[in-house]
Write a protein that holds these residues in place. Structure first.
Motif, mmCIF file in Angstrom:
data_model
loop_
_atom_site.group_PDB
_atom_site.id
_atom_site.type_symbol
_atom_site.label_atom_id
_atom_site.label_comp_id
_atom_site.label_asym_id
_atom_site.label_seq_id
_atom_site.Cartn_x
_atom_site.Cartn_y
_atom_site.Cartn_z
ATOM 1 N N ALA A 50 0.860 -1.255 -0.036
ATOM 2 C CA ALA A 50 -0.024 -0.059 -0.102
ATOM 3 C C ALA A 50 1.033 1.232 -0.066
ATOM 4 N N LEU A 51 0.235 2.343 -0.481
ATOM 5 C CA LEU A 51 0.763 3.761 -0.459
ATOM 6 C C LEU A 51 0.093 4.795 -0.288
ATOM 7 N N HIS A 52 -0.014 5.299 0.752
ATOM 8 C CA HIS A 52 -0.658 6.681 0.769
ATOM 9 C C HIS A 52 0.071 7.925 0.673
ATOM 10 N N VAL A 107 9.041 10.230 -10.383
ATOM 11 C CA VAL A 107 8.530 11.258 -9.873
ATOM 12 C C VAL A 107 7.123 11.657 -10.405
ATOM 13 N N PHE A 108 6.244 11.957 -9.721
ATOM 14 C CA PHE A 108 4.869 12.257 -10.185
ATOM 15 C C PHE A 108 3.969 13.050 -9.245
ATOM 16 N N THR A 109 2.996 13.674 -9.759
ATOM 17 C CA THR A 109 2.149 14.416 -8.657
ATOM 18 C C THR A 109 0.715 13.963 -8.934
ATOM 19 N N PRO A 110 0.215 13.477 -7.931
ATOM 20 C CA PRO A 110 -1.200 12.952 -7.929
ATOM 21 C C PRO A 110 -2.088 14.016 -7.943
ATOM 22 N N THR A 111 -3.233 13.912 -8.941
ATOM 23 C CA THR A 111 -4.059 14.890 -8.905
ATOM 24 C C THR A 111 -5.567 14.589 -8.502
ATOM 25 N N GLU A 112 -5.909 13.309 -8.062
ATOM 26 C CA GLU A 112 -7.104 12.823 -8.026
ATOM 27 C C GLU A 112 -7.235 12.152 -6.859
ATOM 28 N N LEU A 113 -8.374 12.580 -5.984
ATOM 29 C CA LEU A 113 -8.487 11.587 -4.654
ATOM 30 C C LEU A 113 -8.850 9.890 -5.132
ATOM 31 N N GLY A 114 -8.732 9.227 -4.082
ATOM 32 C CA GLY A 114 -9.077 7.850 -4.267
ATOM 33 C C GLY A 114 -8.151 6.677 -4.158
ATOM 34 N N THR A 115 -8.651 5.612 -4.525
ATOM 35 C CA THR A 115 -7.730 4.450 -4.166
ATOM 36 C C THR A 115 -7.496 3.721 -5.496
ATOM 37 N N PRO A 124 -4.360 16.698 1.911
ATOM 38 C CA PRO A 124 -3.081 16.590 2.830
ATOM 39 C C PRO A 124 -3.513 16.619 4.123
ATOM 40 N N ALA A 125 -4.748 17.183 4.805
ATOM 41 C CA ALA A 125 -5.117 17.173 5.962
ATOM 42 C C ALA A 125 -5.024 15.476 6.475
ATOM 43 N N ALA A 126 -5.964 14.893 5.655
ATOM 44 C CA ALA A 126 -6.128 13.492 5.754
ATOM 45 C C ALA A 126 -4.803 12.650 6.052
ATOM 46 N N ARG A 184 -2.101 13.805 6.802
ATOM 47 C CA ARG A 184 -1.263 14.111 7.996
ATOM 48 C C ARG A 184 -1.785 13.558 9.289
ATOM 49 N N ALA A 185 -3.300 13.351 9.299
ATOM 50 C CA ALA A 185 -3.813 12.761 10.334
ATOM 51 C C ALA A 185 -3.474 11.025 10.131
ATOM 52 N N TRP A 186 -3.407 10.876 8.983
ATOM 53 C CA TRP A 186 -3.083 9.072 8.755
ATOM 54 C C TRP A 186 -1.790 8.830 9.256
ATOM 55 N N LEU A 187 -0.791 9.675 9.011
ATOM 56 C CA LEU A 187 0.578 9.194 9.321
ATOM 57 C C LEU A 187 0.777 8.689 10.729
ATOM 58 N N PRO A 188 0.594 9.621 11.740
ATOM 59 C CA PRO A 188 0.890 9.064 12.947
ATOM 60 C C PRO A 188 -0.044 7.888 13.522
ATOM 61 N N ARG A 189 -0.937 7.511 12.813
ATOM 62 C CA ARG A 189 -1.722 6.325 13.192
ATOM 63 C C ARG A 189 -1.127 5.189 12.716
ATOM 64 N N GLN A 190 0.080 5.215 12.099
ATOM 65 C CA GLN A 190 0.522 4.086 11.207
ATOM 66 C C GLN A 190 1.452 3.000 12.261
ATOM 67 N N PRO A 191 1.615 1.897 11.933
ATOM 68 C CA PRO A 191 2.479 1.003 12.561
ATOM 69 C C PRO A 191 3.919 1.696 12.659
ATOM 70 N N HIS A 192 4.017 2.710 13.299
ATOM 71 C CA HIS A 192 5.179 3.699 13.032
ATOM 72 C C HIS A 192 6.391 2.931 13.356
ATOM 73 N N GLY A 193 7.141 2.591 12.707
ATOM 74 C CA GLY A 193 8.480 1.976 12.844
ATOM 75 C C GLY A 193 9.331 3.016 13.193
ATOM 76 N N ASP A 194 10.324 3.517 12.526
ATOM 77 C CA ASP A 194 10.958 4.418 12.849
ATOM 78 C C ASP A 194 11.377 5.273 11.728
#
Lengths: 211, 555, 313, 92
Positions: C124-126, C166-174, C199-201, C203-213
Motif C-alpha cells: 500500500a502507499l498513501h 517522480v509524479f504528482t497525484p491529482t485525484e483523490l481515491g484508491t 493533505p489534512a487526511a 497528516r492525520a493518517w501518518l501518526p496512526r501508522q504502525p510507526h516503525g522509525d
C-alpha cells in the motif's frame, strides 16, 4: 583434373572457389559478432569498474600470454605460406607447413593448459577464496575464463579442420591446391589468430602500467 | 507480352530421346534418402514437418493459458504451470516456429528455384542446419520432460540465473544450439544469392522474396551470435556461479537486456521480412500487376534490416536505462517506421489498375496487409516514450507484437503454403475450403488480439495468472477468438493432407505466375529445371510501356 | 461477470499528458489506416478481375514523384511525432521544493514502502494529493516493475541499484498498483493499492501508522548494530573517513580522481568499499554486501544524509 | 631456395616480422603509464596487427570485393553496438 574437386551445385571450379571463400568470410563475420557479445560486456564492466579491471588484469600471466600470441601468429604464417605453396604446386612443402600449423596450435593449447593450472593454483576463479576485493575483479576473471575458453574451443575446431586437410592432403598432394577447403580452413585459422590478437591486450596488457 | 494465359505445361515435358528424371519426392523412397539428403527441397520438407510439430506444441501451451484466463481467478492450473505454459509458448513459437518458419521452409525450397540454380551453394551445410535445429528442438523437449521452464522467453536475469528453480539450462542450450542453425542457413542464402544466380538474373531482377531472404539472412548472420553468447553467459552464471550479471557482485542486469534485445529486436525482422517477401509475390501475381516501385521495395527491405539493429533500446524505456538513451532509441524507432510504411503504400499502389483475383493465397495476403498495417501503426505508440511507459509490459504490447508476428508472419506463411503448394506437391488444394480458412483466420485473429489492445491500455499487465475481474470480458473475447483461430489453423492441415493424395494435378504453373520457379515442373526434379530457365524482367504481369491492344482500340 | 472496465482514471499530471499523446497518435494512425483501407477496398472493388475498369500503364508522373512524395511525407510525420511527444516529455520532471520522498523496496512478492517520518506500509502507499512524490525504489531479489495504470507510470525496480519515479497525484481515491515485470511464481499476486488523500487526511493518517522509525533513525540503529562507529567515530583507533557532512561533498580518491558523495556513492561505499578508496585511507573496510539488506542500505544512506559537518555520530 | 619459393615466403615472412615487432611494442608500451591512453594504444596496435593478418595472410585485397564487404560487416556492427550501448552507459 578440375572435375575431381567440383561439387554440386557448381558448374565450374572458379565459381565454387569464390562461393566457398565468400561463404567462409560471411561465417567469420558471424564469428566476430559472437565475440562481440563478450567484448560488449567487457567494455561495459571495464567502464563501470575500472579499478577492479586494472587490478585483475595484473594477475593474468603475461609471459604465457605473450608467448602464446607469438605462437599463434607464427602458426598463421605457416598456414598462409602453406596455401601459397599449394597453389604454386609445392604440395610437399604445403603439407609440411600444415603439420607445422597443427604442432603450433597444439603447443598453444598445451601452454594454455599450464596457464590455467597456474590460475587455479592462484585461486583466480571467481567465488570464495578469490584474492582480489575490488569491485569488478571477479567479473574480469569471469570474462577471462569465458573468452579464453570460447577461443580455445575455436582453436580446437580449427585444429580439427587443419587436421582434416593434412590427412586428405597426404593421400593426394594435388588436392590441397585444387580444393576450396584449403582456402576456407586457412581463413578460419587466421580468424582464430585475429581474435586472440584482440584478446591479448584486453586480458594480458590491462593494468600493467598501474600500481 | 500481355496478360495471356500460358498453355498449361505438362507435368514432365519429356524431351525426345532423354529419360525424364523423377521429381524430388520420388527420388528415393527410403528414410535414409530423406535423412541424408542434400536436396534443398527435401530439406525444406524436413523443416516444414518439424516446425509444424513445434507449432502445435506451442499452440497447446497457449491453449492452456487462454483457457485459464477465461476466469479472473487462478482456477484451471496452478500459477507455476501457467508460468511454464506461457514460457513454453514463447520459446517454442519464437525460436522453433517463427524464426525458421518462412526462411527454412519456403526460403530453402524456393531460393534456388527463383534464381535459376540447382541447389543452395552448400547443400551439406544446409542439411547440417536441419540437424542443428533438431538438436535444439530435442533439448527443448528435454526441458518439457524435465518439468518445463518458467522464465518467460526473454530469460531476464537475475530471475533466470539465480531465482528460477526450473530447467533453465536445457532451455537456454536448446535456443543456443538452434541459433547455429539460423546462422548456417543465413550464410548459405547469402552466398547462394551472390554466386548462383542464373545468367541474366541481375540484382534488380531478383524477385522480392529473394531480396527478403537476403535481408533476413543478413540479420540472422549478424544478430544470432550475440544471442548465443548471451545465453552462454547465463549458463556460465547459473551453472558455474561465475558473476556476470549478478548485481550483488558488481554486475549489471541491464547489460543482459541490452545484449538480449540486440538480437531479439532484429529477430522480429527475421520473422517479418520473409513475410513481406511472400506478400510481394502474392499481391503482384493476383493483381496481375508489375509490383509498384520495385527498387524502393528493395531499398526498404535492406533499410529495415539495417535500421532494425539500431532500435533495440525501445524495449527498455522503463528498465532503468538512461533517459537520454530512451530519446535516442525512440528517434531511431520512428525512423524504422518509414521503410515499413513505404512497403505498405507500394503494395496498395500495386492494386491500382490491376486485375484482382480472390484466390486463397491473395486472401491471406490481404490479411497480412491489414494486420501488418495495424501492427506497424501501433508500433508508433510504443516508440513514443511517454505512451510506451504506460503500455509496455501490458497486453497492449502483447497485441502489438502478435499483430506483426502472427497477423503478419503467420498469415503470410499460410499464403505462401497455398500459393506454392502446387509447386511443392504437384497438386491443387480445394479452393473453397481454403478461402473459408483464410477468412476465418482473419476474423479469429482480430477477435483474439484486438481486445488485448483495449485491455492493455486500460492497465492489464502481461504474464498475469490472476487478474482484476473487470478485464474478464476482454479475456473471454480473446479466448473465443483463439478457438476460431485454432480451427482456422487446423483446417488446412486436413485439406492439404487430403489434396496431397487426392487433389487435382497442378501443372507447372497453375497461377500463370512469372517467377522462375514456375518454369520448373511441379514437383521439380533433383536439379530443379529440365531446361535452363529463361530470365525476364521481374513481375512482368503487365506491359510497362505502351498501350495494350485493347487500349489502342479505345484510342 | 462483474463490471466491465471501459476507462481508466486520470489520476496524475502524467496521465493527462499520456492520454493527450495517445489521443493524437491514435488519431494520426487511425487516419492513415482509414485512408489505406479506403484505397485497398476501393481498388479491390474497382479492379476486381473481370470488371470493366481501365487497366493501362501508370501515368509517367505517377511513379517517382509519388514515391519520393510519400517517403518524404512519412519521414516528416515520424520526426514530427517524435519531436512532439518524446523529445519534450521523455526526460523526468524537475524536482519540486516540497517533494515527498518515499522509499520503496520490492521483493518476491510484495511492495514495502516507507515514508520520510518512518511510517511503513506493505502493498500500500498513501500519498497526499497535489504534492510531488519521488519514489526511490530498489529490489531485494529480481527485477520488478512499479506500475500504476491510473497514473500512467511504470518503472522497473532493480536489485543493487535504485531507480526513481517522480509524479504528482491529482485525484483523490484508491488506485491499483501492479508488478509489471515478470518476477516468478506469484508475479500476478504482487499487487497493491495507492491511496491518494487530502493533505489534512494524510497528516492525520501518518501518526496512526504502525510507526516503525524514521528511515534515518533506523539507519542510526543499524549504524550501531553493525558497529560502524568502531572505525568511523571521531575518537576511533582506526583511521577511517569522517562521515559528518559527507553527503554531497567532494571526496578525493586514491589516484587523484575525485567524486561527489551522492546517494549512489554512499551506497557503493557500503556495499563495495574497495571500489572507490578515499585518498589517504587504507582499503580496510569489509564489504557489507552480504550483511546489509537492500532496505538496510537505504536506511544507512538516509542516516548518513542527516549528519551535519562536525556533528559526528 | 629457388626464386619461386622465395616469392612465396617473402611477403608472409615480412608480415610476420612486422607482427612480432608490433607484439614487442604493445607489450613494452603496456608498462608505460599513460592513464586511459594505455587501452587506446594497445587496441590500436591490435587493430594494426589484425589488419596485417587480414590483408596479407587472408589476402583480403587479392580476392574479390565481396569478401571485403563481408569482412567489413563485423567491425561495423561492433561499432554500432558499442555506440548505442554507451548511449545508455555514458549518460546514466
Amino acid at each position: 583434373m578440375s572435375g575431381a574437386f567440383l561439387k554440386p551445385p557448381f558448374e565450374n571450379l572458379e565459381r565454387q572457389h569464390v562461393a566457398v571463400s565468400f561463404g567462409m568470410w560471411i561465417f567469420l563475420g558471424s564469428e566476430i559478432l559472437l565475440f562481440a557479445g563478450l567484448f560488449a560486456g567487457y567494455g561495459v564492466y571495464r567502464n563501470l569498474c575500472p579499478d577492479g579491471f586494472l587490478a585483475a588484469g595484473r594477475e593474468t600471466d603475461i609471459v604465457y600470454g605473450t608467448i602464446n600470441t607469438a605462437i599463434l601468429m607464427t602458426s598463421s604464417l605457416a598456414i598462409a605460406v602453406a596455401g601459397r605453396a599449394a597453389r604454386a604446386g609445392f604440395g610437399k612443402m604445403a603439407w609440411r607447413l600444415l603439420i607445422a600449423t597443427i604442432v603450433l596450435g597444439l603447443l598453444f593449447l598445451v601452454l594454455k593448459g599450464f596457464e590455467y593450472r597456474e590460475d587455479i593454483e592462484k585461486h583466480l576463479i571467481p567465488g570464495a577464496g578469490f584474492p582480489l576485493a575490488q569491485k569488478g575483479a571477479q567479473i574480469f576473471f569471469t570474462y577471462y575464463w569465458v573468452m579464453t575458453g570460447v577461443h580455445a574451443i575455436h582453436v580446437t575446431c580449427g585444429l580439427i579442420a587443419v587436421g582434416r586437410l593434412a590427412v586428405a592432403g597426404r593421400r593426394n598432394l594435388a588436392w590441397l591446391a585444387g580444393s576450396a577447403s584449403e582456402d576456407a580452413t586457412a581463413l578460419y585459422w587466421h580468424l582464430v589468430d585475429v581474435i586472440w590478437i584482440v584478446l591479448y591486450p584486453l586480458l594480458y596488457l590491462t593494468g600493467r602500467a598501474h600500481g | 507480352m500481355s496478360d495471356v494465359a500460358h498453355p498449361a505445361a505438362p507435368d514432365h515435358p519429356a524431351t525426345p530421346g532423354s529419360a525424364v528424371p523423377p521429381d524430388y519426392l520420388h527420388d528415393g523412397h527410403t528414410l535414409r534418402s530423406w535423412l541424408f539428403t542434400t536436396d534443398h527441397k527435401r530439406i525444406a520438407i524436413l523443416f516444414a514437418l518439424s516446425i509444424t510439430l513445434f507449432f502445435f506444441i506451442g499452440a497447446i501451451a497457449i491453449s492452456v493459458v487462454r483457457l485459464e484466463l477465461v476466469t479472473p481467478a487462478g482456477d484451471l492450473v496452478s500459477d507455476d504451470t501457467y508460468n511454464k505454459m506461457f514460457t513454453l509458448h514463447g520459446i517454442v513459437m519464437v525460436w522453433f516456429f517463427l524464426i525458421p518458419s518462412i526462411p527454412a521452409t519456403f526460403g530453402n525450397f524456393l531460393l534456388p528455384l527463383m534464381i535459376g540454380a540447382k541447389d543452395l551453394a552448400f547443400p551439406r551445410i544446409n542439411v547440417l542446419s536441419w540437424y542443428l535445429y533438431v538438436a535444439g528442438a530435442l533439448l527443448t523437449v528435454v526441458t518439457i520432460i524435465a518439468g518445463g521452464v518458467d522464465t518467460g522467453w526473454t530469460f531476464y536475469v537475475p530471475y533466470s540465473t539465480m531465482f528460477s528453480n526450473t530447467a533453465v539450462l536445457t532451455a537456454a542450450m536448446g535456443v543456443f544450439v538452434n541459433g547455429f542453425s539460423s546462422v548456417l542457413t543465413g550464410v548459405n542464402f547469402i552466398a547462394t544469392t551472390h554466386v548462383l544466380r542464373a545468367p541474366g538474373m541481375t540484382w534488380f531482377r531478383l524477385p522480392l522474396f529473394v531480396w527478403a531472404m537476403y535481408a533476413t539472412s543478413l540479420v540472422m548472420v549478424l544478430a544470432t551470435p550475440v544471442l548465443a553468447m548471451t545465453l552462454l553467459l547465463i549458463v556460465v552464471e547459473r551453472w558455474f556461479d561465475l558473476p556476470v550479471f549478478d548485481a550483488s557482485r558488481g554486475g549489471d542486469p541491464l547489460l543482459f537486456q541490452h545484449l538480449f534485445w540486440f538480437y531479439s529486436h532484429p529477430a522480429v525482422y527475421i520473422m517479418v521480412l520473409p513475410a513481406m517477401g511472400v506478400a510481394s509475390e502474392l499481391i503482384a501475381c493476383f493483381a496481375r500487376r508489375r509490383l509498384f516501385g520495385y527498387s524502393f521495395m528493395v531499398y526498404a527491405l535492406v533499410a529495415i534490416a539495417v535500421i532494425g539493429f539500431f532500435v533495440w533500446g525501445h524495449h527498455m524505456f522503463v528498465s532503468g536505462q538512461s533517459p537520454y538513451a530512451n530519446v535516442v532509441f525512440s528517434f531511431l524507432s520512428f525512423m524504422v517506421a518509414v521503410p515499413s510504411a513505404i512497403k505498405v503504400f507500394n503494395w496498395t499502389a500495386t492494386l491500382y489498375r490491376g486485375s484482382i483475383g480472390f484466390d486463397a493465397p491473395m486472401l491471406y495476403a490481404f490479411g497480412f496487409l491489414g494486420l501488418f498495417t495495424i501492427g506497424g501503426l501501433t508500433g508508433l505508440f510504443l516508440a513514443t516514450v511517454p505512451i510506451d511507459i504506460h503500455v509496455t509490459d501490458t497486453y497492449f504490447v502483447v497485441a502489438h507484437f502478435h499483430y506483426i508476428m502472427v497477423g503478419g508472419t503467420v498469415s503470410a506463411f499460410f499464403g505462401a503454403l497455398h500459393f506454392w503448394w502446387p509447386k511443392i506437391t504437384g497438386r491443387l488444394y480445394p479452393e473453397t475450403l481454403a478461402r473459408i480458412a483464410a477468412v476465418l483466420m482473419f476474423f479469429g485473429f482480430n477477435l483474439t488480439f484486438f481486445p488485448q489492445f483495449v485491455m492493455g491500455y486500460l492497465g492489464m499487465p502481461r504474464r498475469y495468472h490472476v487478474y482484476p475481474p473487470e478485464f474478464q470480458i476482454y479475456h473471454v473475447l480473446s479466448t473465443s477468438g483463439a478457438a476460431l483461430l485454432g480451427v482456422a489453423y487446423v483446417m488446412p492441415l486436413f485439406y492439404l493432407i487430403w489434396s496431397f493424395r487426392w487433389g487435382a494435378r497442378a501443372g507447372a504453373n497453375p497461377w500463370r505466375a512469372k517467377g522462375l520457379e514456375w518454369q520448373a515442373p511441379s514437383p521439380p526434379p533433383r536439379d530443379n529445371f529440365l531446361t535452363p530457365p529463361v530470365v525476364g524482367e521481374p513481375y512482368d504481369y503487365h506491359p510497362p510501356e505502351g498501350p495494350t491492344a485493347a487500349e489502342e482500340q479505345v484510342a | 461477470m462483474s463490471a466491465w472496465r471501459t476507462s481508466l482514471p486520470q489520476a496524475s499530471t502524467a496521465a493527462v499528458q499520456v492520454d493527450h499523446a495517445f489521443f493524437w497518435v491514435l488519431l494520426i494512425s487511425g487516419l492513415i489506416l482509414f485512408v489505406l483501407l479506403v484505397l485497398i477496398v476501393g481498388f479491390v472493388i474497382r479492379y476486381r478481375r473481370g470488371s470493366p475498369a481501365f487497366r493501362g500503364p501508370l501515368p509517367k508522373s505517377f511513379k517517382h514523384e509519388l514515391e519520393i512524395g510519400w517517403t518524404v511525407a512519412t519521414t516528416f510525420l515520424a520526426i514530427f511525432i517524435f519531436w512532439w511527444f518524446t523529445a519534450g516529455n521523455g526526460l523526468p520532471p524537475r524536482a519540486a521544493p516540497d517533494q515527498l520522498e518515499v522509499h520503496v523496496v520490492a521483493k518476491q512478492w510484495m511492495w514495502k514502502t516507507q515514508h520520510p517520518d518512518g511510517a511503513r506500509e506493505i502493498d500500500a502507499l498513501h500519498i497526499p494529493v497535489g504534492r510531488q512524490v519521488r519514489l526511490v525504489m530498489t529490489s531485494q531479489d529480481v527485477i520488478h516493475s512499479f506500475y500504476a495504470p491510473a497514473f500512467r507510470l511504470k518503472q522497473d525496480v532493480l536489485p543493487g541499484r535504485s531507480t526513481e519515479l517522480v509524479f504528482t497525484p491529482t485525484e483523490l481515491g484508491t488506485f491499483e498498483l501492479f508488478c509489471a515485470e515478470y518476477c516468478g511464481t506469484q508475479h500476478s499476486h504482487m499487487k497493491g493499492e495507492i491511496m491518494v488523500m487530502t493533505p489534512a487526511a494524510y497528516r492525520a493518517w501518518l501518526p496512526r501508522q504502525p510507526h516503525g522509525d524514521t528511515l534515518a533513525h533506523e539507519g542510526e540503529a543499524l549504524y550501531a548494530r553493525f558497529g560502524c562507529g568502531a572505525c568511523h567515530a571521531p575518537g576511533s583507533q582506526v583511521r577511517a573517513p569522517k562521515l559528518g557532512g559527507l553527503y554531497m561533498s567532494t571526496v578525493l580518491l586514491r589516484g587523484g580522481a575525485s567524486v561527489k558523495a551522492d546517494d549512489a556513492y554512499l551506497r557503493t561505499a557500503i556495499l563495495e568499499p574497495r571500489d572507490q578508496i578515499a585518498s589517504g585511507y587504507d582499503p580496510i573496510m569489509p564489504s557489507y554486501g552480504g550483511v546489509a539488506t537492500a532496505s538496510d542500505v537505504e536506511a544507512l544512506v538516509a542516516y548518513l544524509k542527516t549528519l551535519e559537518k562536525g556533528g559526528e555520530p | 631456395m629457388d626464386e619461386r619459393r622465395r616469392e612465396i615466403w617473402i611477403r608472409p615472412l615480412l608480415t610476420w616480422a612486422a607482427l612480432c615487432v608490433l607484439l614487442a611494442a604493445t607489450c613494452a608500451l603496456a608498462y608505460v603509464p599513460m592513464g586511459r591512453a594505455n587501452l587506446a594504444v594497445s587496441l590500436a596496435i591490435a587493430a594494426a596487427k589484425a589488419g596485417l593478418v587480414g590483408v596479407v595472410f587472408m589476402r583480403l585485397f587479392e580476392n574479390n570485393p565481396l569478401n571485403r564487404l563481408a569482412a567489413a560487416a563485423g567491425p561495423i556492427w561492433i561499432f554500432v553496438m558499442f555506440l548505442l550501448l554507451f548511449s545508455d552507459y555514458a549518460t546514466r
